[in-house]
Scaffold this motif. Structure first.
Motif, PDB file in Angstrom:
ATOM      1  N   ILE A  59       0.836  -1.203   0.000  1.00 30.38           N
ATOM      2  CA  ILE A  59       0.000   0.000   0.000  1.00 30.38           C
ATOM      3  C   ILE A  59       0.868   1.249   0.000  1.00 30.38           C
ATOM      4  CG2 ILE A  59      -1.634   1.338   1.370  1.00 30.38           C
ATOM      5  CD1 ILE A  59      -3.002  -1.132   2.158  1.00 30.38           C
ATOM      6  N   TYR A  91       2.223   1.958  -3.381  1.00 33.22           N
ATOM      7  CA  TYR A  91       1.229   2.562  -4.264  1.00 33.22           C
ATOM      8  C   TYR A  91       1.062   4.037  -3.933  1.00 33.22           C
ATOM      9  CZ  TYR A  91      -3.302   3.586  -6.368  1.00 33.22           C
ATOM     10  OH  TYR A  91      -4.323   4.158  -7.081  1.00 33.22           O
ATOM     11  N   LYS A 145       3.905   6.077  -5.171  1.00 32.83           N
ATOM     12  CA  LYS A 145       3.955   6.204  -6.627  1.00 32.83           C
ATOM     13  C   LYS A 145       2.897   7.187  -7.113  1.00 32.83           C
ATOM     14  CE  LYS A 145       6.276   2.149  -8.188  1.00 32.83           C
ATOM     15  NZ  LYS A 145       6.175   1.212  -7.059  1.00 32.83           N
ATOM     16  N   MET A 146       1.739   7.188  -6.442  1.00 33.75           N
ATOM     17  CA  MET A 146       0.677   8.086  -6.870  1.00 33.75           C
ATOM     18  C   MET A 146       0.870   9.466  -6.269  1.00 33.75           C
ATOM     19  SD  MET A 146      -1.466   6.508  -8.775  1.00 33.75           S
ATOM     20  CE  MET A 146      -3.072   7.284  -8.666  1.00 33.75           C
ATOM     21  N   ASP A 147       1.730   9.562  -5.276  1.00 35.35           N
ATOM     22  CA  ASP A 147       2.010  10.843  -4.626  1.00 35.35           C
ATOM     23  C   ASP A 147       0.755  11.471  -4.038  1.00 35.35           C
ATOM     24  OD1 ASP A 147       3.459  14.047  -5.550  1.00 35.35           O
ATOM     25  OD2 ASP A 147       3.618  12.841  -3.734  1.00 35.35           O
ATOM     26  N   ILE A 148      -0.079  10.633  -3.433  1.00 36.72           N
ATOM     27  CA  ILE A 148      -1.258  11.189  -2.773  1.00 36.72           C
ATOM     28  C   ILE A 148      -1.588  10.288  -1.598  1.00 36.72           C
ATOM     29  CG2 ILE A 148      -2.812   9.971  -4.381  1.00 36.72           C
ATOM     30  CD1 ILE A 148      -4.679  12.373  -4.143  1.00 36.72           C
ATOM     31  N   ASP A 149      -1.676  10.823  -0.397  1.00 38.38           N
ATOM     32  CA  ASP A 149      -1.852  10.006   0.790  1.00 38.38           C
ATOM     33  C   ASP A 149      -3.290   9.532   0.895  1.00 38.38           C
ATOM     34  OD1 ASP A 149      -1.041  10.434   4.322  1.00 38.38           O
ATOM     35  OD2 ASP A 149      -1.690   8.717   3.154  1.00 38.38           O
ATOM     36  N   LEU A 150      -3.493   8.211   0.888  1.00 37.19           N
ATOM     37  CA  LEU A 150      -4.856   7.712   0.925  1.00 37.19           C
ATOM     38  C   LEU A 150      -5.321   7.354   2.317  1.00 37.19           C
ATOM     39  CD1 LEU A 150      -5.057   5.435  -2.218  1.00 37.19           C
ATOM     40  CD2 LEU A 150      -5.728   7.785  -1.951  1.00 37.19           C
ATOM     41  N   VAL A 165      -5.447   9.441   4.905  1.00 33.93           N
ATOM     42  CA  VAL A 165      -6.144  10.529   5.601  1.00 33.93           C
ATOM     43  C   VAL A 165      -7.471  10.768   4.899  1.00 33.93           C
ATOM     44  CG1 VAL A 165      -4.087  11.699   6.369  1.00 33.93           C
ATOM     45  CG2 VAL A 165      -5.022  12.233   4.150  1.00 33.93           C
ATOM     46  N   ASP A 166      -8.276  11.660   5.469  1.00 32.27           N
ATOM     47  CA  ASP A 166      -9.510  12.030   4.768  1.00 32.27           C
ATOM     48  C   ASP A 166     -10.477  10.857   4.656  1.00 32.27           C
ATOM     49  OD1 ASP A 166      -9.345  14.459   2.057  1.00 32.27           O
ATOM     50  OD2 ASP A 166     -10.426  14.407   3.954  1.00 32.27           O
ATOM     51  N   MET A 167     -10.673  10.117   5.752  1.00 27.89           N
ATOM     52  CA  MET A 167     -11.533   8.946   5.641  1.00 27.89           C
ATOM     53  C   MET A 167     -13.007   9.321   5.688  1.00 27.89           C
ATOM     54  SD  MET A 167      -9.352   6.545   5.350  1.00 27.89           S
ATOM     55  CE  MET A 167      -9.561   4.899   5.939  1.00 27.89           C
ATOM     56  N   ARG A 209      -6.225  16.203 -10.702  1.00 32.89           N
ATOM     57  CA  ARG A 209      -5.013  16.487  -9.923  1.00 32.89           C
ATOM     58  C   ARG A 209      -4.405  17.818 -10.317  1.00 32.89           C
ATOM     59  NH1 ARG A 209      -1.636  11.193  -8.644  1.00 32.89           N
ATOM     60  NH2 ARG A 209      -0.807  12.655  -7.134  1.00 32.89           N
ATOM     61  N   PHE A 242     -11.046  14.988  -1.073  1.00 24.11           N
ATOM     62  CA  PHE A 242     -11.715  13.839  -0.472  1.00 24.11           C
ATOM     63  C   PHE A 242     -12.261  12.908  -1.537  1.00 24.11           C
ATOM     64  CE2 PHE A 242     -13.971  11.170   2.289  1.00 24.11           C
ATOM     65  CZ  PHE A 242     -15.188  10.903   1.694  1.00 24.11           C
ATOM     66  N   ARG A 280      -9.390  11.004  -3.166  1.00 26.18           N
ATOM     67  CA  ARG A 280      -8.805  10.002  -2.272  1.00 26.18           C
ATOM     68  C   ARG A 280      -9.760   8.830  -2.103  1.00 26.18           C
ATOM     69  NH1 ARG A 280      -6.571  14.354   1.669  1.00 26.18           N
ATOM     70  NH2 ARG A 280      -4.376  14.375   1.078  1.00 26.18           N
ATOM     71  N   ARG A 339      -9.189   5.007  -3.014  1.00 31.58           N
ATOM     72  CA  ARG A 339      -9.246   4.062  -1.899  1.00 31.58           C
ATOM     73  C   ARG A 339     -10.229   2.940  -2.168  1.00 31.58           C
ATOM     74  NH1 ARG A 339      -8.884   7.724   2.487  1.00 31.58           N
ATOM     75  NH2 ARG A 339     -11.072   8.215   2.114  1.00 31.58           N
ATOM     76  N   GLN A 369      -0.220   1.720 -11.785  1.00 33.31           N
ATOM     77  CA  GLN A 369       0.174   1.555 -10.387  1.00 33.31           C
ATOM     78  C   GLN A 369      -0.729   0.550  -9.688  1.00 33.31           C
ATOM     79  OE1 GLN A 369      -0.643   4.457 -11.773  1.00 33.31           O
ATOM     80  NE2 GLN A 369       0.974   5.987 -11.452  1.00 33.31           N
ATOM     81  N   PHE A 390       0.118  -2.959  -7.788  1.00 33.72           N
ATOM     82  CA  PHE A 390      -0.406  -3.244  -6.448  1.00 33.72           C
ATOM     83  C   PHE A 390      -1.136  -4.573  -6.441  1.00 33.72           C
ATOM     84  CE2 PHE A 390      -1.865  -2.450  -2.291  1.00 33.72           C
ATOM     85  CZ  PHE A 390      -3.210  -2.762  -2.230  1.00 33.72           C
TER      86      PHE A 390
END
Lengths: 197, 218
Positions: free
Chosen positions: A127, A130, A133-138, A140-142, B49, B84, B87, B91, B117, B121
């Motif tokens: 994870i 990934y 590589k995507m440069d975006i934190d998944l 946070v922001d749930m 993005r 959001f 993401r 997700r 990507q 994964f």
């Protein structure tokens, strides 16, 4: 009665709450493995008996054939139960990565089989790879955002933390008005909580 | 197009963002409701993005030029909500890949729906899961019963791979008139799909329409 131990494992999965793990039941697990090997040796000896009597294994239908069939099917059922047990636990472990984070608290770690601990580590690494590589934190922001800033109350002493361009001193029971994304990582670790009027 | 007193770039960025954000919202809703992983909308994600970056830069400019706080927080809200959506969209897809990793790795069609990507994964996920199962269960089982995907040597196909339930019911809304639509292969159930109507149907039957964008999942 064949398969009883295996169904015990399944009952354990069924009775635990969603997202929770019971400690790994290695006693019953090893017992089921032993049963499988028993079944296999019985199966092999029955087949050997038929071969020695020069019977065609594929088509003969005598009591040895049926005995072998029962052993084979019981083995399959045990295998399915074992796989289901490990797989369902693995799914819960996957959810831990999203809910808790890359490091598991000690009380959860105690419940894991050593292979599960390795699985968690490898899975977290996949994870992380990934995300980078995507440069975006998944992680946070749930929850959908209602406000860009929220009021938080600090539950444990964290000390000085630099957020953005200024640093904040997070002492226990202090109230702060922070950016949501900054506060989220502390909230998910249980170090802060949202302060609702 | 209403007239804006503000900077031209900010205005057009905001407008373009609305349309793309709507598209992202739609993709997100579809992904949330569908039982299987849908096609990755690569151009949409790259555009979103870019716009997120533009919004962040605009916000930085505001901070320097001392724009009214209310305007800043409105732009910040917009940014947060778009972030959001993005993401959550990524997700949701990752979690579906996690869940059906072995099934996806075996199907070229499903693999083609993933971004590069995500493909990487999915591949690592499948390997890790296989290794875990082999280490804990399969290595202790007798020869002939130690395959991950098959129950035993006598199984004729891969019968131990979990698959998503494609015939679950989903709520959906048509975007335009589809007319008489056949719900199953035999031609027994035919449904008249009128524009902007709500339906509850099995996902499998409307799969093609969802891919074509003619029906939205809710």
């Amino acid at each position: 009665m064949y398969g009883r131990h295996a169904s015990q494992l399944l009952k354990e999965i069924d009775s635990s709450e969603a997202g929770q793990l019971a400690p790994f039941n290695s006693d019953v697990f090893d017992q089921v493995i032993r049963e499988c090997n028993e079944h296999n040796s019985q199966f092999q000896s029955l087949i050997r008996k038929m071969v020695e009597q020069n019977l065609d294994i594929e088509t003969t239908r005598n009591e040895d054939h049926y005995g072998a069939a029962i052993h084979h099917l019981s083995l399959l059922r045990n295998k399915r139960c074992l796989m289901a047990y490990m797989y369902n636990r693995a799914e819960v472990i996957q959810s831990f990565r999203w809910k808790v984070g890359p490091v598991l608290p000690h009380d959860i770690q105690e419940k894991l089989h050593f292979s599960e601990k390795e699985y968690f580590k490898n899975h977290s690494a996949a994870i992380k790879s990934y995300i980078s590589k995507m440069d975006i934190d998944l992680t946070v922001d749930m929850v959908p955002p209602k406000d860009p800033y929220i009021q938080v109350r600090v539950l444990e002493d964290i000390g000085e933390v630099s957020l953005g361009d200024h640093s904040v001193s997070l002492t226990k029971n202090s109230l702060h008005f922070l950016r949501r994304t900054d506060a989220e990582q502390f909230i998910s670790q249980g170090l802060m909580e949202e302060f609702l009027e | 197009m209403s007239s804006w007193d503000d900077d031209e770039t900010a205005a057009s960025a905001a407008e373009a963002a609305t349309t793309d954000v709507e598209l992202l919202k739609r993709a997100w809703r579809n992904e949330k409701a569908a039982p299987e992983v849908l096609r990755f909308d690569s151009p949409l994600v790259s555009r979103v993005r870019e716009q997120i970056q533009l919004l962040e830069e605009t916000l930085d400019d505001f901070a320097d030029s001392g724009v009214d706080d209310l305007v800043v927080s409105l732009y910040q809200m917009d940014l947060d909500r778009t972030l959001f959506l993005l993401r959550s969209y990524l997700r949701l897809r990752l979690q579906k890949i996690e869940k059906y990793t072995m099934h996806i790795s075996r199907s070229d069609d499903l693999l083609s729906r993933l971004s590069p990507q995500e493909r990487r994964f999915a591949k690592s996920c499948a390997e890790i899961m296989e290794k875990h199962l082999e280490q804990s269960v399969l290595s202790k089982l007798p020869y002939g019963y130690d395959s991950v995907t098959r129950q035993s040597l006598s199984s004729t196909e891969d019968d131990m791979v979990p698959e998503p339930q494609l015939d679950t019911f989903v709520f959906c809304k048509t975007k335009s008139d589809v007319g008489a639509f056949q719900l199953d292969d035999i031609g027994e159930e035919v449904v008249d799909l009128v524009a902007d109507d709500l339906y509850v149907l099995r996902y499998k039957s409307i799969k093609g329409l969802v891919e074509g964008g003619r029906i939205d999942l809710i």
